[in-house]
Design a protein around this motif. Sequence first.
Motif, PDB file in Angstrom:
ATOM      1  N   ALA A 356     -10.912  14.267  -5.405  1.00  0.00           N
ATOM      2  CA  ALA A 356     -11.315  15.636  -5.080  1.00  0.00           C
ATOM      3  C   ALA A 356     -12.829  15.735  -4.944  1.00  0.00           C
ATOM      4  CB  ALA A 356     -10.816  16.591  -6.173  1.00  0.00           C
ATOM      5  N   GLU A 357     -13.554  15.022  -5.808  1.00  0.00           N
ATOM      6  CA  GLU A 357     -15.012  15.009  -5.718  1.00  0.00           C
ATOM      7  C   GLU A 357     -15.477  14.354  -4.421  1.00  0.00           C
ATOM      8  OE1 GLU A 357     -18.398  13.965  -8.884  1.00  0.00           O
ATOM      9  OE2 GLU A 357     -17.300  12.195  -8.201  1.00  0.00           O
ATOM     10  N   MET A 358     -14.856  13.248  -4.041  1.00  0.00           N
ATOM     11  CA  MET A 358     -15.233  12.546  -2.822  1.00  0.00           C
ATOM     12  C   MET A 358     -15.025  13.425  -1.587  1.00  0.00           C
ATOM     13  SD  MET A 358     -13.644   8.794  -3.792  1.00  0.00           S
ATOM     14  CE  MET A 358     -14.190   7.900  -2.333  1.00  0.00           C
ATOM     15  N   ALA A 359     -13.987  14.259  -1.634  1.00  0.00           N
ATOM     16  CA  ALA A 359     -13.682  15.115  -0.479  1.00  0.00           C
ATOM     17  C   ALA A 359     -14.761  16.157  -0.225  1.00  0.00           C
ATOM     18  CB  ALA A 359     -12.338  15.802  -0.688  1.00  0.00           C
ATOM     19  N   THR A 360     -15.598  16.432  -1.229  1.00  0.00           N
ATOM     20  CA  THR A 360     -16.662  17.428  -1.058  1.00  0.00           C
ATOM     21  C   THR A 360     -17.963  16.819  -0.549  1.00  0.00           C
ATOM     22  OG1 THR A 360     -17.525  17.210  -3.332  1.00  0.00           O
ATOM     23  CG2 THR A 360     -15.678  18.730  -2.987  1.00  0.00           C
ATOM     24  N   MET A 361     -18.040  15.485  -0.463  1.00  0.00           N
ATOM     25  CA  MET A 361     -19.275  14.837  -0.024  1.00  0.00           C
ATOM     26  C   MET A 361     -19.456  14.999   1.485  1.00  0.00           C
ATOM     27  SD  MET A 361     -18.860  11.411  -2.417  1.00  0.00           S
ATOM     28  CE  MET A 361     -20.405  10.610  -1.919  1.00  0.00           C
ATOM     29  N   PRO A 362     -20.702  15.040   1.974  1.00  0.00           N
ATOM     30  CA  PRO A 362     -20.940  15.226   3.411  1.00  0.00           C
ATOM     31  C   PRO A 362     -20.320  14.104   4.230  1.00  0.00           C
ATOM     32  CG  PRO A 362     -22.958  15.545   2.150  1.00  0.00           C
ATOM     33  CD  PRO A 362     -21.955  14.967   1.201  1.00  0.00           C
ATOM     34  N   PRO A 363     -19.722  14.423   5.366  1.00  0.00           N
ATOM     35  CA  PRO A 363     -19.124  13.392   6.219  1.00  0.00           C
ATOM     36  C   PRO A 363     -20.196  12.619   6.972  1.00  0.00           C
ATOM     37  CG  PRO A 363     -18.959  15.518   7.280  1.00  0.00           C
ATOM     38  CD  PRO A 363     -19.512  15.779   5.903  1.00  0.00           C
ATOM     39  N   PRO A 364     -19.845  11.468   7.560  1.00  0.00           N
ATOM     40  CA  PRO A 364     -20.814  10.681   8.326  1.00  0.00           C
ATOM     41  C   PRO A 364     -21.502  11.465   9.430  1.00  0.00           C
ATOM     42  CG  PRO A 364     -18.871   9.368   7.888  1.00  0.00           C
ATOM     43  CD  PRO A 364     -18.553  10.759   7.419  1.00  0.00           C
ATOM     44  N   SER A 365     -20.797  12.398  10.060  1.00  0.00           N
ATOM     45  CA  SER A 365     -21.405  13.167  11.149  1.00  0.00           C
ATOM     46  C   SER A 365     -22.583  13.996  10.654  1.00  0.00           C
ATOM     47  CB  SER A 365     -20.361  14.077  11.798  1.00  0.00           C
ATOM     48  OG  SER A 365     -19.773  14.946  10.825  1.00  0.00           O
ATOM     49  N   THR A 366     -22.494  14.506   9.432  1.00  0.00           N
ATOM     50  CA  THR A 366     -23.606  15.269   8.858  1.00  0.00           C
ATOM     51  C   THR A 366     -24.783  14.359   8.558  1.00  0.00           C
ATOM     52  OG1 THR A 366     -22.133  16.940   7.887  1.00  0.00           O
ATOM     53  CG2 THR A 366     -24.318  16.701   6.910  1.00  0.00           C
ATOM     54  N   VAL A 367     -24.498  13.195   7.996  1.00  0.00           N
ATOM     55  CA  VAL A 367     -25.557  12.241   7.675  1.00  0.00           C
ATOM     56  C   VAL A 367     -26.228  11.742   8.949  1.00  0.00           C
ATOM     57  CG1 VAL A 367     -26.059  10.011   6.588  1.00  0.00           C
ATOM     58  CG2 VAL A 367     -24.418  11.584   5.532  1.00  0.00           C
ATOM     59  N   LEU A 368     -25.457  11.594  10.012  1.00  0.00           N
ATOM     60  CA  LEU A 368     -26.036  11.178  11.287  1.00  0.00           C
ATOM     61  C   LEU A 368     -27.144  12.131  11.727  1.00  0.00           C
ATOM     62  CD1 LEU A 368     -26.097   9.451  13.873  1.00  0.00           C
ATOM     63  CD2 LEU A 368     -24.289  10.947  14.779  1.00  0.00           C
ATOM     64  N   GLY A 369     -26.973  13.422  11.475  1.00  0.00           N
ATOM     65  CA  GLY A 369     -28.004  14.380  11.838  1.00  0.00           C
ATOM     66  C   GLY A 369     -29.329  14.079  11.155  1.00  0.00           C
ATOM     67  N   LEU A 370     -29.278  13.589   9.918  1.00  0.00           N
ATOM     68  CA  LEU A 370     -30.497  13.218   9.204  1.00  0.00           C
ATOM     69  C   LEU A 370     -31.147  11.990   9.844  1.00  0.00           C
ATOM     70  CD1 LEU A 370     -29.258  13.699   5.520  1.00  0.00           C
ATOM     71  CD2 LEU A 370     -30.525  15.314   6.946  1.00  0.00           C
ATOM     72  N   LEU A 371     -30.326  11.065  10.309  1.00  0.00           N
ATOM     73  CA  LEU A 371     -30.862   9.896  10.999  1.00  0.00           C
ATOM     74  C   LEU A 371     -31.540  10.293  12.308  1.00  0.00           C
ATOM     75  CD1 LEU A 371     -29.071   8.441   8.900  1.00  0.00           C
ATOM     76  CD2 LEU A 371     -28.370   6.862  10.690  1.00  0.00           C
ATOM     77  N   GLU A 372     -30.934  11.227  13.009  1.00  0.00           N
ATOM     78  CA  GLU A 372     -31.523  11.693  14.263  1.00  0.00           C
ATOM     79  C   GLU A 372     -32.869  12.369  14.012  1.00  0.00           C
ATOM     80  OE1 GLU A 372     -27.396  12.656  16.731  1.00  0.00           O
ATOM     81  OE2 GLU A 372     -28.237  14.136  15.372  1.00  0.00           O
ATOM     82  N   GLU A 373     -32.947  13.167  12.950  1.00  0.00           N
ATOM     83  CA  GLU A 373     -34.223  13.821  12.621  1.00  0.00           C
ATOM     84  C   GLU A 373     -35.277  12.796  12.235  1.00  0.00           C
ATOM     85  OE1 GLU A 373     -33.441  16.603   9.520  1.00  0.00           O
ATOM     86  OE2 GLU A 373     -32.023  17.791  10.684  1.00  0.00           O
ATOM     87  N   LEU A 374     -34.873  11.771  11.485  1.00  0.00           N
ATOM     88  CA  LEU A 374     -35.804  10.730  11.058  1.00  0.00           C
ATOM     89  C   LEU A 374     -36.379   9.983  12.252  1.00  0.00           C
ATOM     90  CD1 LEU A 374     -37.043   9.177   8.682  1.00  0.00           C
ATOM     91  CD2 LEU A 374     -34.993   7.737   8.653  1.00  0.00           C
ATOM     92  N   ALA A 375     -35.504   9.630  13.184  1.00  0.00           N
ATOM     93  CA  ALA A 375     -35.971   8.914  14.380  1.00  0.00           C
ATOM     94  C   ALA A 375     -36.860   9.794  15.244  1.00  0.00           C
ATOM     95  CB  ALA A 375     -34.762   8.428  15.186  1.00  0.00           C
ATOM     96  N   ALA A 376     -36.530  11.086  15.329  1.00  0.00           N
ATOM     97  CA  ALA A 376     -37.337  11.994  16.151  1.00  0.00           C
ATOM     98  C   ALA A 376     -38.738  12.165  15.592  1.00  0.00           C
ATOM     99  CB  ALA A 376     -36.629  13.362  16.243  1.00  0.00           C
ATOM    100  N   ARG A 377     -38.861  12.151  14.259  1.00  0.00           N
ATOM    101  CA  ARG A 377     -40.176  12.335  13.633  1.00  0.00           C
ATOM    102  C   ARG A 377     -41.098  11.136  13.859  1.00  0.00           C
ATOM    103  NH1 ARG A 377     -37.210  14.319   9.078  1.00  0.00           N
ATOM    104  NH2 ARG A 377     -37.654  12.374   7.954  1.00  0.00           N
ATOM    105  N   THR A 378     -40.491   9.976  14.073  1.00  0.00           N
ATOM    106  CA  THR A 378     -41.294   8.756  14.232  1.00  0.00           C
ATOM    107  C   THR A 378     -41.357   8.269  15.662  1.00  0.00           C
ATOM    108  OG1 THR A 378     -39.333   7.436  13.658  1.00  0.00           O
ATOM    109  CG2 THR A 378     -40.849   7.998  11.870  1.00  0.00           C
ATOM    110  N   ALA A 379     -40.759   9.011  16.571  1.00  0.00           N
ATOM    111  CA  ALA A 379     -40.761   8.596  17.988  1.00  0.00           C
ATOM    112  C   ALA A 379     -42.169   8.682  18.583  1.00  0.00           C
ATOM    113  CB  ALA A 379     -39.788   9.471  18.772  1.00  0.00           C
TER     114      ALA A 379
END
Length: 379
Positions: A356-379
């Motif tokens: 039940a705890e694991m089901a509340t964790m952010p999915p990969p698609s949400t984490v991907l958004g953080l990766l996109e922001e990280l790459a955009a800041r260093t582009a």
Amino acid sequence: MKILFLAAGSAATVYGMTPLATAARSAGHQVIMAAPRNVLPDIAAMGLTPFSVTSTPIPHFRTKDRAGNPVTVPDNPVEGRLFTGGWFGRLAAASMDPLLGLAEDWRPDLVVGGTLTYAAPLLAHRLGVPYVRQTWDGKDFDGIDPGATAELRPELAHLGLDALPEPQLLVDVTPPSLRHTHALPAQPMRWTPVNQQREPEPWMLRRGERRRVVVTGGSRGLNLEFLRDVVGKVGALGVEVVVAAPEELAAKLRAEADGIRAGWIPLDVVAPTSDLIVHHSGGVTSLTALHFGVPQLSVMENRDNASHGAALDRIADFGAGLSLQPHERTAERIGAACEQLLGDPSSTARAQAIAAEMATMPPPSTVLGLLEELAARTA
């Protein structure tokens, strides 16, 4: 955006990184997953583009130093962690030239490295792109990194570094309740079970008249004689025993034990209809059991990576299973532990609490958004 994922020399590391890599590809990004050649078929089976970092067999890095001299596997936890870091460091050193060659033709905008893929921070630093570290299971890496740092002194000196570069983002799939008390701050990500598939048989999808116990050694399998003894001891408890193993090993077991269900059985298919999973201390297997709220019995094969035991002990301490040490690795002890878990309903309740705890964790698609922001800041 071009994202390079780095896995290691087992199918489990590929499975652990596939959800985030697939999310990136589904979002329209270009994705390559690099790893030793032995697991390239596993990467391709996930629908991802594979790239080989070395054709050298993985056992070579674990058993020999860079000069080809034999190394001794330590028998205590502290040295075992350093040893693990050292041989993963040797794998990283061997991976650098192929990765730099890849970067000449396909320069990534971001590098995502699995827990112990030390080539990832070196490559990202060399290219001047962000580095993200993603855990591929719930095992600790505390005490392992210094072993890699020591092994990679020549590579670090070449880059003008004293230590391995820190990730700009650490992504952790470990359920919060099972994280080490001294674990580094991290972005949580929901665990998604991944493994190679096959067409399911009807019995896999429903519960039978008897309780079901799955025994697995992961993609590598277990020793036939040992597996035979374990099946006998567990089967004596009056349960249905299912053996998830490579087909070559499963065929031998079926020939000796008439009527046994053994073969390449996708764990994510059979786990929901199971009452207990017995495994080889596999990180992917462990998290898959927790994802479906199934109690587990982990049996460590050796102590050269003591981080395995620490993480699995926390599952036992939480009440969601039991963990046996290498000296307890006997069919008799495994049978007794299975009997204990099957007779204790609280182990299922505790495993379901983690699910039940694991089901509340952010999915990969949400984490991907953080990766996109990280790459955009260093582009």
